[in-house]
Design an enzyme around this catalytic site. Sequence first.
Site, PDB file in Angstrom:
ATOM      1  N   ASP A   1       2.623  -2.819  10.292  1.00 45.37           N
ATOM      2  CA  ASP A   1       2.107  -2.753   8.928  1.00 45.37           C
ATOM      3  C   ASP A   1       0.663  -3.208   9.017  1.00 45.37           C
ATOM      4  OD1 ASP A   1       1.355  -2.966   6.348  1.00 45.37           O
ATOM      5  OD2 ASP A   1       2.852  -4.483   5.784  1.00 45.37           O
TER       6      ASP A   1
ATOM      7  N   HIS B   1       8.400  -0.869   1.912  1.00 46.63           N
ATOM      8  CA  HIS B   1       7.928   0.018   2.993  1.00 46.63           C
ATOM      9  C   HIS B   1       9.123   0.817   3.532  1.00 46.63           C
ATOM     10  CE1 HIS B   1       3.997  -2.119   3.871  1.00 46.63           C
ATOM     11  NE2 HIS B   1       4.618  -3.020   3.115  1.00 46.63           N
TER      12      HIS B   1
ATOM     13  N   TYR C   1       1.296  -7.332  12.101  1.00 43.52           N
ATOM     14  CA  TYR C   1       1.340  -7.433  10.645  1.00 43.52           C
ATOM     15  C   TYR C   1      -0.022  -7.934  10.170  1.00 43.52           C
ATOM     16  CZ  TYR C   1       2.472  -9.041   5.955  1.00 43.52           C
ATOM     17  OH  TYR C   1       2.467  -9.255   4.587  1.00 43.52           O
TER      18      TYR C   1
END
Length: 269
Positions: A157, A260, A113
């Site tokens: 991500d 997302h 992340y």
Amino acid sequence: MTQRLRIATWNINSLRLRLPLLPRLIGALDPDVICLQETKVPDELFPVDAPAELGFPHVAYAGMKGYNGVAILSRIPLQRQTTAPDWCAKGDSRHVSVLLDMKSGPVELHDFYVPAGGDIPDREENPKYGHKLDFVGEATSWFAGRKDLARTVLVGDLNIAPLEHDVWNHKQLLDVVSHTPPETSGLLAWQNTRFHDAVRHFVPEDQKLYTWWSYRNRDWRASNRGRRLDHVWVTPDLKDGLASHTILKDARDWPQTSDHVPVCVELEV
DNA sequence: ATGGTGGGCTCCCCA
């Protein structure tokens, strides 16, 4: 003798709030491994029984209070790795990695992340932007130094849309954090430490492709101002095994969903 | 047009 390996990645934006959506993800994608970001749950409050009840008894997670957090839920046995550094020395739960026990031998899996980077694309004015660039730089150096890197999948991500058609308007977003030249060149340098973009493998670079649509749109599908922030990369030795991909756009319409959507890649390894 | 929405957690941070 190969084995199917289907890996899904999703920025879930609170694991505890959206736990009821995981059966939908599993029903739609039938993944073997689920990599999550923004779990927003400290390790001591992780819902330890939930993954096994969903058929994913093998887990590795790193969380903290309120922010960030990553987790890997797996049907396949795994061993957690502890070889990576504490990125930017912040101890902020942005990475977890494991070895998956595949029949043909271990596959290394990294779940990242990357910092979002704030709003202003300037290191001096906005330390979050500097943190983001430094994080990508550190990751690039670390993977560049991994001369033995093989049979590795990197997902997450990454908060950067690297290509022109990874955003709804390239020119308009050149000064918007997530698509600035320092970010896109930084992300591609990281990717070039040996990785191959497993989703663009299936979708030509001249086609628009998004995995995130802001909450701040009346009608996300109509305005379609998306960005491709979520990625799946593989080392070259896994490239020939790439079988299919799915970007689960339907998830953007699930009740109380994330901004997302899940991205899934199937490999034969 | 500089908003808008959403999650976590505390009187405001982050995305």
